[in-house]
Design a protein around this motif. Sequence first.
Motif, PDB file in Angstrom:
ATOM      1  N   SER A  64       0.829  -1.211   0.000  1.00 36.37           N
ATOM      2  CA  SER A  64       0.000   0.000   0.000  1.00 36.37           C
ATOM      3  C   SER A  64       0.861   1.258   0.000  1.00 36.37           C
ATOM      4  CB  SER A  64      -0.942   0.006   1.208  1.00 36.37           C
ATOM      5  OG  SER A  64      -0.218  -0.040   2.424  1.00 36.37           O
ATOM      6  N   PHE A  65       1.973   1.254   0.733  1.00 35.37           N
ATOM      7  CA  PHE A  65       2.842   2.430   0.777  1.00 35.37           C
ATOM      8  C   PHE A  65       3.528   2.666  -0.572  1.00 35.37           C
ATOM      9  CE2 PHE A  65       3.851   3.053   5.590  1.00 35.37           C
ATOM     10  CZ  PHE A  65       2.503   3.212   5.824  1.00 35.37           C
ATOM     11  N   ILE A  66       4.035   1.591  -1.180  1.00 36.50           N
ATOM     12  CA  ILE A  66       4.704   1.748  -2.476  1.00 36.50           C
ATOM     13  C   ILE A  66       3.690   2.161  -3.536  1.00 36.50           C
ATOM     14  CG2 ILE A  66       5.973   0.535  -4.295  1.00 36.50           C
ATOM     15  CD1 ILE A  66       7.248  -1.166  -2.043  1.00 36.50           C
ATOM     16  N   SER A  67       2.459   1.652  -3.426  1.00 33.95           N
ATOM     17  CA  SER A  67       1.404   2.072  -4.360  1.00 33.95           C
ATOM     18  C   SER A  67       1.137   3.564  -4.228  1.00 33.95           C
ATOM     19  CB  SER A  67       0.112   1.290  -4.083  1.00 33.95           C
ATOM     20  OG  SER A  67       0.292  -0.082  -4.325  1.00 33.95           O
ATOM     21  N   SER A 101      -0.015  18.830   6.978  1.00 37.98           N
ATOM     22  CA  SER A 101      -0.414  18.712   8.374  1.00 37.98           C
ATOM     23  C   SER A 101       0.565  17.763   9.056  1.00 37.98           C
ATOM     24  CB  SER A 101      -1.834  18.139   8.462  1.00 37.98           C
ATOM     25  OG  SER A 101      -1.827  16.793   7.985  1.00 37.98           O
ATOM     26  N   PRO A 102       0.610  17.735  10.397  1.00 41.20           N
ATOM     27  CA  PRO A 102       1.519  16.799  11.067  1.00 41.20           C
ATOM     28  C   PRO A 102       1.275  15.347  10.676  1.00 41.20           C
ATOM     29  CG  PRO A 102       0.714  18.443  12.619  1.00 41.20           C
ATOM     30  CD  PRO A 102      -0.056  18.642  11.357  1.00 41.20           C
ATOM     31  N   ILE A 103       0.007  14.963  10.481  1.00 44.46           N
ATOM     32  CA  ILE A 103      -0.301  13.584  10.101  1.00 44.46           C
ATOM     33  C   ILE A 103       0.240  13.281   8.702  1.00 44.46           C
ATOM     34  CG2 ILE A 103      -2.181  12.033   9.463  1.00 44.46           C
ATOM     35  CD1 ILE A 103      -1.754  12.183  12.432  1.00 44.46           C
ATOM     36  N   TYR A 104       0.068  14.225   7.782  1.00 45.07           N
ATOM     37  CA  TYR A 104       0.610  14.032   6.432  1.00 45.07           C
ATOM     38  C   TYR A 104       2.129  13.891   6.502  1.00 45.07           C
ATOM     39  CZ  TYR A 104       2.075  15.119   1.669  1.00 45.07           C
ATOM     40  OH  TYR A 104       2.674  15.079   0.428  1.00 45.07           O
ATOM     41  N   ILE A 132       4.138  10.661   5.093  1.00 47.06           N
ATOM     42  CA  ILE A 132       5.160  10.753   4.042  1.00 47.06           C
ATOM     43  C   ILE A 132       6.492  10.195   4.526  1.00 47.06           C
ATOM     44  CG2 ILE A 132       6.559  12.395   2.723  1.00 47.06           C
ATOM     45  CD1 ILE A 132       3.861  11.872   1.488  1.00 47.06           C
ATOM     46  N   ASP A 133       6.839  10.476   5.785  1.00 44.92           N
ATOM     47  CA  ASP A 133       8.090   9.937   6.337  1.00 44.92           C
ATOM     48  C   ASP A 133       8.063   8.414   6.376  1.00 44.92           C
ATOM     49  OD1 ASP A 133       9.119  12.442   6.664  1.00 44.92           O
ATOM     50  OD2 ASP A 133       8.746  12.572   8.820  1.00 44.92           O
ATOM     51  N   MET A 134       6.928   7.841   6.777  1.00 46.39           N
ATOM     52  CA  MET A 134       6.826   6.386   6.835  1.00 46.39           C
ATOM     53  C   MET A 134       6.881   5.771   5.434  1.00 46.39           C
ATOM     54  SD  MET A 134       6.775   5.381   9.944  1.00 46.39           S
ATOM     55  CE  MET A 134       7.987   6.703  10.170  1.00 46.39           C
ATOM     56  N   ALA A 138       8.331   7.103   2.810  1.00 49.79           N
ATOM     57  CA  ALA A 138       9.705   7.265   2.333  1.00 49.79           C
ATOM     58  C   ALA A 138      10.629   6.222   2.964  1.00 49.79           C
ATOM     59  CB  ALA A 138      10.205   8.678   2.650  1.00 49.79           C
ATOM     60  N   ARG A 139      10.379   5.912   4.229  1.00 49.99           N
ATOM     61  CA  ARG A 139      11.209   4.915   4.914  1.00 49.99           C
ATOM     62  C   ARG A 139      11.071   3.544   4.241  1.00 49.99           C
ATOM     63  NH1 ARG A 139      13.319   4.905  10.235  1.00 49.99           N
ATOM     64  NH2 ARG A 139      13.825   2.821  10.999  1.00 49.99           N
ATOM     65  N   ILE A 140       9.844   3.200   3.846  1.00 52.40           N
ATOM     66  CA  ILE A 140       9.613   1.898   3.201  1.00 52.40           C
ATOM     67  C   ILE A 140      10.181   1.863   1.791  1.00 52.40           C
ATOM     68  CG2 ILE A 140       7.837   0.336   2.333  1.00 52.40           C
ATOM     69  CD1 ILE A 140       8.205   0.242   5.373  1.00 52.40           C
ATOM     70  N   VAL A 141       9.878   2.886   0.989  1.00 54.02           N
ATOM     71  CA  VAL A 141      10.285   2.841  -0.418  1.00 54.02           C
ATOM     72  C   VAL A 141      11.796   2.990  -0.577  1.00 54.02           C
ATOM     73  CG1 VAL A 141       8.057   3.665  -1.240  1.00 54.02           C
ATOM     74  CG2 VAL A 141       9.892   5.318  -0.807  1.00 54.02           C
ATOM     75  N   SER A 142      12.474   3.527   0.449  1.00 62.71           N
ATOM     76  CA  SER A 142      13.925   3.694   0.353  1.00 62.71           C
ATOM     77  C   SER A 142      14.681   2.422   0.718  1.00 62.71           C
ATOM     78  CB  SER A 142      14.386   4.835   1.261  1.00 62.71           C
ATOM     79  OG  SER A 142      14.181   4.498   2.633  1.00 62.71           O
TER      80      SER A 142
END
Length: 433
Positions: A177-180, A200-203, A207-209, A211-215
């Motif tokens: 789901s994150f890579i999608s 927003s803080p949630i966004y 995005i950080d999470m 980026a952590r997965i796709v990297s």
Amino acid sequence: MNIGIIGGSDGLGKTLIYYFRDEFDVYITGRDHKKGRSVADELNVSYIESNAGLANISDMLIISVPIEHTCDVIREVAPFMKEGSVMVDVTSVKEGPARTMGEVLPDTIEYIPTHPIFGPRTTRLDNQVIVLTPEKKGEWYDKVYKYLKSKNMRVIETTAQKHDFMMSIVQVLTHFSFISTASAIEKLKVDISETEDYESPIYNLMIDMIARIVSQNPYLTYNIQSMNINGPKIRNTFTEAAIELRDAINSKDEEKFIEIAINATKHMGDITNALGRSDKAIGALNYEYSILFESIGKEIGLKHIYSGKIHTGILESVDGKTAVLRNGTKTKKLRIANIRIMLDKELYQWKIENWNRKTESISCMFPKNVHVETIQKTVMNISNIIDIKLTDAYNGPQIDENSISLTFEVTAFSKEDIENVKKLFTGFGGVIR
């Protein structure tokens, strides 16, 4: 005890060296012998070129290679393991390795299929999850379990089948789901840095999470997807859910959308806890930024959370991503995401252990009724003062009868800090001699 790590020159295998080298004799192998020897020299462990040779000397042999090669390596080294030793693998999929170990290892060799639920960037074992999927428990199992608990790890015992199903949710579904999402953003040609003006803080956290997965290593991520037997069902279900939600919105079926959202929310479990944890994460980020902004113009210590390197200096500026430190004539930009603010006591102790010291004797005439202990306590409250000692008190012929000459030995981090002590003395009514 000898611990051998096949694949110890990269990734999680390399990270394991840090945890074991102070307590055990660690030996590693790697595909690239030049790189392997370099890593072994850097981390003060031993390098062996042969997997079979490593298996022959190891009390515990850890298999830390890409998932698609794990079963082949198990078969390769099984005949060379010494009697009474134990084999451990640390891959994200457990059914294949567990089955292979059971097939090729004799009864004299114990095996523990294992999955550390953390990656190479993890710096501490405290509160990290590790899953053990033993098919049978021997003498080694109890030792390993107690060792992991002694490191304050959260140990889960289950079957290889149950592990792989749970990881199909924790890893396969999440990564897919994150890579999608990241792929959709790429296809939309959105400039992520531009969205930060609206975030927003949630966004920001999301995005950080992502980026952590796709990297992560894409080969590893692909193998997690392709080698988990539950993968096809998980990906198909996700795709069906996305299509159902899309169709409900496109057809303006408000009732269907609300039904999907409510059912999904109910199934998420303890929403209150989820809100609390996310509020904590947001609060921590906001608090850190607040402390940084309040520290502009002041001395501060920033510790890199991965390398452990300490950076000190006057904080010149802070923006959304970076902090700028000035140390003398040099400035350094640091990514806020990669640092933490050191506590005052922590920074002070680091300075004592790492900085040069300046010591100077200061003689000063004070009114005769001056309170020495008050002077010393006040001096110790000045930043960067390490110590102050009274070395002499004199009121002889050259000194006015209503005065006394006191000599203090002051130790500080710099000449400037000692000059600040002199200014304090004059503030107490003293005259520097």
